[in-house]
Each structure stands twice: as structure tokens, then as C-alpha cells.
Design an enzyme around this catalytic site. Structure first.
Site, PDB file in Angstrom:
ATOM      1  CG  ASN A   1      -3.126   4.126   9.349  1.00  0.00           C
ATOM      2  OD1 ASN A   1      -2.642   3.476   8.415  1.00  0.00           O
ATOM      3  ND2 ASN A   1      -2.854   5.407   9.531  1.00  0.00           N
TER       4      ASN A   1
ATOM      5  N   GLY B   1       0.828  -1.204   0.000  1.00  0.00           N
ATOM      6  CA  GLY B   1       0.000   0.000   0.000  1.00  0.00           C
ATOM      7  C   GLY B   1       0.855   1.244   0.000  1.00  0.00           C
TER       8      GLY B   1
ATOM      9  CG  ASP C   1      -2.368   8.920   9.561  1.00  0.00           C
ATOM     10  OD1 ASP C   1      -3.395   9.565   9.290  1.00  0.00           O
ATOM     11  OD2 ASP C   1      -1.703   8.316   8.711  1.00  0.00           O
TER      12      ASP C   1
ATOM     13  CE  LYS D   1       4.703   5.018   6.901  1.00  0.00           C
ATOM     14  NZ  LYS D   1       3.799   5.648   7.873  1.00  0.00           N
TER      15      LYS D   1
ATOM     16  CG  ASP E   1       1.201   4.358   9.219  1.00  0.00           C
ATOM     17  OD1 ASP E   1       2.388   4.550   9.500  1.00  0.00           O
ATOM     18  OD2 ASP E   1       0.665   4.793   8.201  1.00  0.00           O
TER      19      ASP E   1
ATOM     20  N   GLY F   1       4.021   7.421   3.363  1.00  0.00           N
ATOM     21  CA  GLY F   1       5.029   6.499   2.853  1.00  0.00           C
ATOM     22  C   GLY F   1       4.430   5.294   2.153  1.00  0.00           C
TER      23      GLY F   1
ATOM     24  N   GLY G   1       0.572   5.691   0.835  1.00  0.00           N
ATOM     25  CA  GLY G   1      -0.198   6.836   1.294  1.00  0.00           C
ATOM     26  C   GLY G   1       0.698   8.044   1.440  1.00  0.00           C
ATOM     27  N   GLY G   2       0.139   9.100   2.040  1.00  0.00           N
ATOM     28  CA  GLY G   2       0.888  10.334   2.177  1.00  0.00           C
ATOM     29  C   GLY G   2       2.131  10.210   3.031  1.00  0.00           C
TER      30      GLY G   2
ATOM     31  CB  VAL H   1       3.282  -0.526   3.754  1.00  0.00           C
ATOM     32  CG1 VAL H   1       3.494  -1.805   4.559  1.00  0.00           C
ATOM     33  CG2 VAL H   1       3.065   0.656   4.699  1.00  0.00           C
TER      34      VAL H   1
END
Length: 482
Positions: free
Chosen positions: A144, A19, A139, A41, A157, A24, A21-22, A26
Site C-alpha cells: 500500500n 490488483g 493496513d 476499489k 488504500d 477488495g 487483496g483481502g 482495485v
């Protein structure tokens, strides 16, 4: 970008991308030393940082990942290692089977309230552990929260976790707008209630099938978080819906505390909450409906637990918070600010006097009351809150990137007790100027007040101008004593 067979630190072989996201990317990887699968990550380093800024960001990411690695709870995805390779931080974690809550919501739509409450209890347990170690997650969102095959929830996360009392994410990469508390979007100091706000938004999404501030554009989402109340989550029912609305209050002081959220969620799932409610036995079972009724009655305007003590606890001097715009006259504000200010009630419990002429300056006054909680009366709850705020703010002393905070100092002649802290945020395009803040927090009986003196385009060599904050606070204290 590493390929499928990239070997990290001579040990972790990346297999596939799980995956992105903003914060980083994974990866699924094999730990070739221990011959096991792990999640890796790759922390995203913000673009445009100077070499010094990049080094500071990397040092902070490594320090906070190590801090997160000390957290132990069944609902926390464990952090095993953190490595630095080619100037890039990488965090090594347990790999968890199951699906994220956001995927489950997309596939199944709105989820049953009792199930959502159970998920909330698990995530709350993880947050309690983090907060006890002085860490904020920053977050919490459905993406998450991982659901195992048996429905158990885990919070993952912690890669952007941060110490309490900070000014939010100073690198602009942390969090998702629809799940970031208003104070974080306003770049104000975060606390445990900020994570609880994010948990409330996540549970709202789970039970309603859509986010509380869902909009087409990210900017519109952020504006909705700051300015609008979400619609009541009808799918949640009266009890859970009332709790979620209270958790999403704009003012951190109006939100339920962690024990109060746990008590309400436990009542909704039938689980025994921790603390006095769990030990009270059958003779106090009637308190749980009363607790939930209080949630509905107070809603987003504020939520406080029903006392489990036999007698009535002391409320304190203030039955309700005064209008902050009436604690100073415009003439007093003008004299303090050396200009003609515009006054406005910026949000419930907060008033602002603004002088637009250069250099722009702003005086902000906030006031709120604490209510009895369990065996504590309103003044005792206020003392607890003040002590916690003092410790959190003092812990923020120092400089991270462009933001600096001084130490906390005591101020006399304001309320029963008062503290002041200076802060300075350097401009992004200059190291010679920035914005200056002097923040004064005080307590009188069960009331807490805050005065912020903000100046823009100030030279870094200018001395801190704390006088206006102190002068305003002393006038407010005198008004409150009438």
C-alpha cells in the site's frame, strides 16, 4: 464479477483489474463524466454476514471512505467518491503511476537505508494527517506504499481506515498478519502507535529485503508477531535498525511517538525535522547523533527522545515500571475473582490471573512509565497520554456489529486520576451471551496502569460487573503508594 466494460453508477467504466487483496479488488476505470482515469476499489464484503450485518458493514465502509475523503496530504492518494451498487461499496480514488514498494523489493531486494528513511518520512506525513483527523489507516504495508518515478512515496488504500479507539477490525477483513500490530491481533483497541508499528514493519522489510516476522504460514506469522522479537535488521545499520526495533515493540507504550520517529528519520535523511529540532539551529546539531544513539541503546525495550531543553526534566516518582505480578498477591486475586487463579507474566509489563472453571474469568494488570519528552517531564507526558487515551476510549462508545462499548466514567480512590469503561462482545452463534470486559485506566505521577476484568459466557442481560476491576485497582494503588 464485473466485466471489462462494466459501467458503475452510470459513470465509472471498469477497464482492467489492477490488483486484488483481502480488503477488495482495485480496477482501472474511466470517469465518463470528467473524461479521466481513476482507480475504483470494490470493497470485499465478508462472507456469512446476515442481512443486518451486511447492511452495517456497508454503512461503516461508506462512512469511513467519506471520512478518508477529507484527508489532504501530498503523500495520500485522494478519495473522490464512494458509491453503493447492488449492496456493494465502491471507492473512487486517484490513479497513481509507479510501483508498489513490495514490487520494488521483490525486483531489487534490500533497499538503501537513506532511501528507506525518506520513504518512511513521506508515509509518516500521511499518517500524521490521518491521525489528526481521528482516523487510523489499519493496513500500512509495502503493497500500500506507492513509489512514483522520482522515488516519492504515497500511502494508498484508506478503504479500511477506522476511527481511533475502536477494537480493531470487527469484520475480520482488515490488514495483513505480518504488518498488524500485536494489539490488533489480540483484538485490543488500536491507536496511532498501531499504525507506527505497521510502518516500522514495512520499513524493516524494505531495508532488509524480507519481513520482520516472515514465516511459511499466516498462523505462524501471527504467532511470531505476538510472541517473538524480530532479528536485528543488519542491512539497516545501527541507527535505522535501532529505530525500527523500537517501533516494533510489543507494548504500544514502549514505542516511539510520531515526533520522535520523525526526528530520527529526518536525521537519517539529512532533512530538517518538524518542531523544536528543526528550529534549533547549529548549536544543537549534536543532539541528532544523541537521539540516534538513544534508539540503539534502548532498542525494542522502549525509545524516548532526548530532551531538547537545556535542563534536566523531571522523571517522576517511578524510574522504571514495577513488576505487575507483584502489585497484587495471589490471595488478593483469589478473593477478588472468587476462585483459585493461575498467575503468569503474559508479556513484559503485563500479568494475568486466570480462573479456568466455568464461567472462565481473567484479571489482567498492566503497568508502564512515561519518560521526559522534549520540554515535558515524565508526569506531564503521562498526563498527555492519559488524556489522549480517555478521549479515544470515550469516542468508541456505541455498538458496531457484535461489539459494544459504554461511556467512560471517572473512578475515585485509584491513583491521581482513573477512568473505567465497560465493553461487551456478543458470541457469533448467539445474541444472548458473550464476553464482558471492565477496563480501568489510572495514572500516578509518571506511571500508567490498566486493570481488565474479563468474563466469558455472560448473558447480555447480566449487569456489568465492574467491582473486581475497581477493587483490584485500589489494592494496586495502595501498593504503589508505599
Amino acid at each position: 464479477m464485473p466485466g471489462d466494460l462494466y459501467l458503475l453508477a452510470g459513470r465509472y467504466r471498469l477497464i482492467e483489474r489492477l490488483g486484488q487483496g483481502g480488503a477488495g479488488t482495485v480496477w482501472r476505470a474511466i470517469d465518463e463524466v470528467l473524461d479521466r482515469q481513476v482507480a475504483v476499489k470494490q470493497v470485499r464484503v465478508p462472507e456469512g454476514l446476515s442481512p443486518h450485518g451486511r447492511a452495517e458493514f456497508t454503512d461503516r465502509a461508506i462512512h469511513e471512505a467519506r471520512s478518508a475523503g477529507r484527508l489532504r496530504d501530498p503523500a495520500i492518494v485522494l478519495v473522490h467518491d464512494v458509491v453503493l451498487e447492488s449492496g456493494q461499496p465502491w471507492i473512487i480514488m486517484d490513479i497513481v503511476s509507479g510501483r508498489s514498494l513490495d514490487k520494488v523489493i521483490k525486483e531489487q531486494g534490500a533497499l538503501p537505508p537513506a532511501f528507506v528513511a525518506a520513504v518512511g518520512l513521506r508515509v509518516l506525513s500521511a499518517l500524521e494527517v490521518a491521525h489528526a483527523h481521528g482516523m487510523l489507516h489499519q493496513d500500512v504495508k509495502p503493497a500500500n506504499i506507492l513509489l512514483d518515478a522520482d522515488g516519492s512515496a504515497m500511502l494508498t488504500d484508506f478503504g479500511i481506515a477506522a476511527p481511533m479507539g475502536g477494537q480493531g477490525d470487527r469484520f475480520g477483513s482488515a490488514g495483513s498478519p505480518g504488518y498488524m500490530a500485536p494489539e490488533r491481533l489480540n483484538e485490543q483497541p488500536s491507536g496511532p502507535s498501531s499504525d507506527l508499528w505497521s510502518l516500522g514493519a514495512s520499513l524493516y522489510t524494505a531495508v532488509q529485503g524480507r519481513g520482520p516476522f516472515e514465516r511459511a504460514l499466516p498462523a505462524a506469522v501471527a504467532a511470531a508477531v505476538l510472541l517473538h522479537e524480530p532479528p536485528f535488521p543488519a542491512n539497516a545499520g545501527r541507527d535505522l535498525g535501532g529505530l525500527l526495533m523500537a517501533m516494533l515493540a510489543k507494548d504500544p507504550a514502549a514505542r516511539p511517538t510520531t515526533p520522535q520517529v520523525r526526528a530520527a528519520l529526518s536525521a537519517l535523511t539529512g532533512a530538517a525535522p518538524r518542531g523544536s529540532l528543526a528550529r534549533s539551529g547549529g548549536r544543537r546539531r549534536w543532539l541528532l547523533p544523541a537521539v540516534l544513539a538513544a534508539v540503539v541503546a534502548l532498542g525494542a525495550g522502549g525509545w524516548y527522545a532526548v530532551s531538547v531543553a537545556g535542563g534536566q526534566q523531571e522523571i517522576g516518582k517511578f524510574a522504571s515500571a514495577p513488576n505487575p505480578c507483584k502489585l497484587l498477591t495471589d490471595a488478593q486475586a483469589a478473593q477478588i475473582m472468587k476462585g483459585v487463579p493461575e498467575r503468569s507474566l503474559t508479556r513484559p509489563g503485563e500479568c494475568q490471573w486466570l480462573v479456568r472453571e466455568r464461567p472462565a474469568r481473567r484479571l489482567v494488570v498492566r503497568a508502564w512509565t512515561e519518560k521526559p519528552d522534549g520540554d515535558l517531564g515524565g508526569p506531564q507526558v503521562a498526563i498527555r497520554r492519559f488524556t489522549s487515551e480517555k478521549a479515544s476510549r470515550d469516542a468508541a462508545k456505541g455498538t458496531v456489529m457484535r461489539q459494544s462499548y459504554g461511556g467512560v466514567s471517572e473512578v475515585t480512590g485509584v491513583g491521581e486520576v482513573a477512568i473505567l469503561q465497560n465493553g461487551f462482545l456478543r458470541h457469533t452463534n448467539s445474541n444472548k451471551s458473550g464476553n464482558s470486559d471492565s477496563t480501568l485506566l489510572f495514572r500516578t505521577s509518571n506511571l500508567l496502569g490498566e486493570v481488565i476484568w474479563h468474563r466469558e459466557d455472560v448473558s447480555v442481560e447480566s449487569p456489568q460487573d465492574k467491582g473486581p476491576a475497581i477493587d483490584a485497582a485500589r489494592l494496586i494503588s495502595a501498593e504503589l503508594s508505599k
